[in-house]
Design a protein around this motif. Structure first.
Motif, PDB file in Angstrom:
ATOM      1  N   SER A 116      66.611  14.509  44.203  1.00  0.00           N
ATOM      2  CA  SER A 116      66.937  14.788  42.806  1.00  0.00           C
ATOM      3  C   SER A 116      67.569  16.158  42.606  1.00  0.00           C
ATOM      4  O   SER A 116      68.213  16.406  41.581  1.00  0.00           O
ATOM      5  N   ILE A 117      67.437  17.028  43.589  1.00  0.00           N
ATOM      6  CA  ILE A 117      68.000  18.378  43.459  1.00  0.00           C
ATOM      7  C   ILE A 117      69.522  18.339  43.585  1.00  0.00           C
ATOM      8  O   ILE A 117      70.255  18.919  42.781  1.00  0.00           O
ATOM      9  N   ASN A 118      70.014  17.624  44.613  1.00  0.00           N
ATOM     10  CA  ASN A 118      71.469  17.555  44.801  1.00  0.00           C
ATOM     11  C   ASN A 118      72.060  16.209  44.383  1.00  0.00           C
ATOM     12  O   ASN A 118      73.253  15.971  44.549  1.00  0.00           O
ATOM     13  N   ASN A 119      71.201  15.316  43.853  1.00  0.00           N
ATOM     14  CA  ASN A 119      71.627  13.997  43.387  1.00  0.00           C
ATOM     15  C   ASN A 119      72.313  13.191  44.493  1.00  0.00           C
ATOM     16  O   ASN A 119      73.264  12.454  44.248  1.00  0.00           O
ATOM     17  N   MET A 120      71.817  13.339  45.710  1.00  0.00           N
ATOM     18  CA  MET A 120      72.328  12.586  46.855  1.00  0.00           C
ATOM     19  C   MET A 120      71.280  11.564  47.285  1.00  0.00           C
ATOM     20  O   MET A 120      70.077  11.789  47.166  1.00  0.00           O
ATOM     21  N   VAL A 121      71.760  10.442  47.788  1.00  0.00           N
ATOM     22  CA  VAL A 121      70.880   9.378  48.272  1.00  0.00           C
ATOM     23  C   VAL A 121      71.058   9.253  49.777  1.00  0.00           C
ATOM     24  O   VAL A 121      72.184   9.333  50.290  1.00  0.00           O
ATOM     25  N   TYR A 122      69.949   9.072  50.476  1.00  0.00           N
ATOM     26  CA  TYR A 122      69.985   9.039  51.939  1.00  0.00           C
ATOM     27  C   TYR A 122      69.309   7.780  52.481  1.00  0.00           C
ATOM     28  O   TYR A 122      68.352   7.281  51.890  1.00  0.00           O
ATOM     29  N   ILE A 123      69.801   7.299  53.604  1.00  0.00           N
ATOM     30  CA  ILE A 123      69.119   6.237  54.333  1.00  0.00           C
ATOM     31  C   ILE A 123      67.878   6.843  54.985  1.00  0.00           C
ATOM     32  O   ILE A 123      67.928   7.950  55.532  1.00  0.00           O
ATOM     33  N   CYS A 124      66.773   6.125  54.908  1.00  0.00           N
ATOM     34  CA  CYS A 124      65.533   6.642  55.476  1.00  0.00           C
ATOM     35  C   CYS A 124      64.724   5.500  56.079  1.00  0.00           C
ATOM     36  O   CYS A 124      65.155   4.340  56.045  1.00  0.00           O
ATOM     37  N   SER A 125      63.578   5.799  56.624  1.00  0.00           N
ATOM     38  CA  SER A 125      62.711   4.766  57.190  1.00  0.00           C
ATOM     39  C   SER A 125      61.801   4.208  56.098  1.00  0.00           C
ATOM     40  O   SER A 125      61.567   4.851  55.073  1.00  0.00           O
ATOM     41  N   ALA A 126      61.294   3.009  56.335  1.00  0.00           N
ATOM     42  CA  ALA A 126      60.489   2.324  55.323  1.00  0.00           C
ATOM     43  C   ALA A 126      59.225   3.099  54.968  1.00  0.00           C
ATOM     44  O   ALA A 126      58.733   3.026  53.842  1.00  0.00           O
ATOM     45  N   GLY A 127      58.706   3.865  55.928  1.00  0.00           N
ATOM     46  CA  GLY A 127      57.438   4.540  55.713  1.00  0.00           C
ATOM     47  C   GLY A 127      57.531   5.877  55.008  1.00  0.00           C
ATOM     48  O   GLY A 127      56.502   6.477  54.670  1.00  0.00           O
ATOM     49  N   GLU A 128      58.749   6.358  54.775  1.00  0.00           N
ATOM     50  CA  GLU A 128      58.886   7.667  54.123  1.00  0.00           C
ATOM     51  C   GLU A 128      58.474   7.613  52.662  1.00  0.00           C
ATOM     52  O   GLU A 128      58.612   6.586  51.981  1.00  0.00           O
ATOM     53  N   ALA A 129      57.981   8.736  52.163  1.00  0.00           N
ATOM     54  CA  ALA A 129      57.587   8.824  50.763  1.00  0.00           C
ATOM     55  C   ALA A 129      58.788   8.566  49.860  1.00  0.00           C
ATOM     56  O   ALA A 129      59.891   9.045  50.128  1.00  0.00           O
ATOM     57  N   ASN A 130      58.570   7.776  48.831  1.00  0.00           N
ATOM     58  CA  ASN A 130      59.586   7.445  47.833  1.00  0.00           C
ATOM     59  C   ASN A 130      60.731   6.604  48.367  1.00  0.00           C
ATOM     60  O   ASN A 130      61.784   6.498  47.724  1.00  0.00           O
ATOM     61  N   ALA A 131      60.550   6.007  49.549  1.00  0.00           N
ATOM     62  CA  ALA A 131      61.579   5.119  50.091  1.00  0.00           C
ATOM     63  C   ALA A 131      61.660   3.850  49.255  1.00  0.00           C
ATOM     64  O   ALA A 131      60.634   3.281  48.857  1.00  0.00           O
ATOM     65  N   LYS A 132      62.886   3.391  48.982  1.00  0.00           N
ATOM     66  CA  LYS A 132      63.085   2.160  48.213  1.00  0.00           C
ATOM     67  C   LYS A 132      63.955   1.197  49.007  1.00  0.00           C
ATOM     68  O   LYS A 132      64.961   1.589  49.606  1.00  0.00           O
ATOM     69  N   PHE A 133      63.561  -0.065  48.991  1.00  0.00           N
ATOM     70  CA  PHE A 133      64.301  -1.105  49.697  1.00  0.00           C
ATOM     71  C   PHE A 133      65.627  -1.367  48.987  1.00  0.00           C
ATOM     72  O   PHE A 133      65.679  -1.442  47.753  1.00  0.00           O
ATOM     73  N   ALA A 134      66.701  -1.499  49.751  1.00  0.00           N
ATOM     74  CA  ALA A 134      68.028  -1.759  49.191  1.00  0.00           C
ATOM     75  C   ALA A 134      68.688  -2.900  49.954  1.00  0.00           C
ATOM     76  O   ALA A 134      68.692  -2.908  51.188  1.00  0.00           O
ATOM     77  N   GLU A 135      69.244  -3.837  49.208  1.00  0.00           N
ATOM     78  CA  GLU A 135      69.906  -4.985  49.850  1.00  0.00           C
ATOM     79  C   GLU A 135      71.146  -5.369  49.053  1.00  0.00           C
ATOM     80  O   GLU A 135      71.142  -5.385  47.821  1.00  0.00           O
ATOM     81  N   LEU A 136      72.202  -5.665  49.777  1.00  0.00           N
ATOM     82  CA  LEU A 136      73.424  -6.155  49.150  1.00  0.00           C
ATOM     83  C   LEU A 136      74.082  -7.191  50.052  1.00  0.00           C
ATOM     84  O   LEU A 136      73.804  -7.271  51.250  1.00  0.00           O
ATOM     85  N   GLU A 137      74.944  -7.977  49.446  1.00  0.00           N
ATOM     86  CA  GLU A 137      75.719  -9.002  50.149  1.00  0.00           C
ATOM     87  C   GLU A 137      77.195  -8.646  49.994  1.00  0.00           C
ATOM     88  O   GLU A 137      77.634  -8.278  48.901  1.00  0.00           O
ATOM     89  N   TYR A 138      77.945  -8.703  51.069  1.00  0.00           N
ATOM     90  CA  TYR A 138      79.360  -8.331  50.974  1.00  0.00           C
ATOM     91  C   TYR A 138      80.244  -9.403  51.599  1.00  0.00           C
ATOM     92  O   TYR A 138      79.811 -10.208  52.426  1.00  0.00           O
ATOM     93  N   ASN A 139      81.503  -9.394  51.209  1.00  0.00           N
ATOM     94  CA  ASN A 139      82.482 -10.349  51.726  1.00  0.00           C
ATOM     95  C   ASN A 139      83.854  -9.673  51.726  1.00  0.00           C
ATOM     96  O   ASN A 139      84.379  -9.316  50.664  1.00  0.00           O
ATOM     97  N   VAL A 140      84.427  -9.454  52.894  1.00  0.00           N
ATOM     98  CA  VAL A 140      85.762  -8.853  53.008  1.00  0.00           C
ATOM     99  C   VAL A 140      86.800  -9.902  52.612  1.00  0.00           C
ATOM    100  O   VAL A 140      86.865 -10.986  53.208  1.00  0.00           O
ATOM    101  N   LEU A 141      87.617  -9.583  51.608  1.00  0.00           N
ATOM    102  CA  LEU A 141      88.552 -10.555  51.050  1.00  0.00           C
ATOM    103  C   LEU A 141      89.982 -10.400  51.553  1.00  0.00           C
ATOM    104  O   LEU A 141      90.707 -11.373  51.692  1.00  0.00           O
ATOM    105  N   ASP A 142      90.410  -9.158  51.799  1.00  0.00           N
ATOM    106  CA  ASP A 142      91.814  -8.926  52.143  1.00  0.00           C
ATOM    107  C   ASP A 142      91.947  -7.578  52.847  1.00  0.00           C
ATOM    108  O   ASP A 142      91.057  -6.712  52.740  1.00  0.00           O
ATOM    109  N   GLU A 143      93.051  -7.400  53.562  1.00  0.00           N
ATOM    110  CA  GLU A 143      93.320  -6.146  54.264  1.00  0.00           C
ATOM    111  C   GLU A 143      94.766  -5.740  54.040  1.00  0.00           C
ATOM    112  O   GLU A 143      95.681  -6.559  54.168  1.00  0.00           O
ATOM    113  N   LYS A 144      94.974  -4.485  53.681  1.00  0.00           N
ATOM    114  CA  LYS A 144      96.323  -3.948  53.510  1.00  0.00           C
ATOM    115  C   LYS A 144      96.324  -2.490  53.955  1.00  0.00           C
ATOM    116  O   LYS A 144      95.523  -1.691  53.466  1.00  0.00           O
ATOM    117  N   ASP A 145      97.215  -2.158  54.851  1.00  0.00           N
ATOM    118  CA  ASP A 145      97.409  -0.762  55.270  1.00  0.00           C
ATOM    119  C   ASP A 145      96.118  -0.091  55.714  1.00  0.00           C
ATOM    120  O   ASP A 145      95.853   1.076  55.396  1.00  0.00           O
TER     121      ASP A 145
END
Length: 236
Positions: A116-145
């Motif tokens: 909260s001091i620098n408003n940055m989010v970091y990947i961490c381990s599940a056991g760390e204090a204040n760790a939150k689970f994050a999940e997303l689904e992605y699909n690459v649609l196109d490629e240019k340059d």
């Protein structure tokens, strides 16, 4: 400040297009924010005295543009918030990545924590204090340059989630110098909430909104997002 772009309005909700680089609600910058703009619009349009109620149901990061819904009553706000908890509230994003994921489509799961001091989010381990689970689904649609138009569907709503998770697999979001550094390339952040679906809190009608990113802005102008066929199907 850009004028309010209203996509839908009734007695219970108002759906608007959030411009990029406008805060969803008041922040430390004290710059004009979308929530305040909506309150001012309602107060003026309907000649309402006193304070106007507008419920902030969800947020988009300041540099992210796209579709947002706000509640015009506390009852509507509570019902929409409940939908977010039970998975009935669906958000999808277009993003442009500067690296190609190993798989064209997949699911990313991480644990994340926010400083909260620098408003940055970091990947961490599940056991760390204040760790939150994050999940997303992605699909690459196109490629240019060497850039990759990708659709993302969030399964959780963590702060800076798409930017942090994509950078974690070596595929930073275009323009995201904060997390991706030079590899992200300098430019406007390529993250756009193009799709929003939810059940109307009163009529129970299924509401679906799709708005394409600005076609005259780099890197969106390299792609035809309207013709990109989605493989991510809504679960309703």
């Amino acid at each position: 400040m850009e004028e309010l772009n209203i996509l839908h309005e009734d007695n219970h909700i108002i759906v608007v297009l959030k411009p990029q680089n406008v805060p969803s609600c008041e922040d430390d910058s004290k710059d004009k924010d979308l929530l305040t703009m909506i309150k001012e619009y309602i107060k003026t349009a309907y000649d309402k005295p006193g304070n106007v109620y507008v419920g902030l149901v969800h947020r988009l990061d300041r540099p992210t543009g796209g579709v947002m819904v706000f509640a015009k009553s506390s009852k509507a706000a509570a019902r929409l918030s409940e939908q977010m908890k039970n998975g009935d509230f669906e958000k999808r994003y277009y993003t442009v990545l500067t690296g190609k994921p190993k798989e064209d489509k997949g699911v990313l799961t991480h644990y994340m924590k926010k400083n909260s001091i620098n408003n940055m989010v970091y990947i961490c381990s599940a056991g760390e204090a204040n760790a939150k689970f994050a999940e997303l689904e992605y699909n690459v649609l196109d490629e240019k340059d060497g850039l990759y138009l990708t659709e993302v569907r969030l399964h959780t709503g963590r702060s800076h989630q798409i930017r942090v998770q994509m950078n974690a697999i070596g595929c930073p979001v275009y323009g995201d110098m904060r997390y991706g550094g030079p590899a992200a390339k300098k430019g406007n952040l390529a993250l756009w909430a193009y799709y929003l679906a939810f059940t109307h809190p009163v009529t129970k009608e299924r509401m679906v909104f799709r708005v394409q990113p600005p076609t005259d802005v780099t890197p969106w102008n390299k792609f035809d997002t309207e013709k990109s066929v989605t493989i991510l199907k809504p679960e309703y």
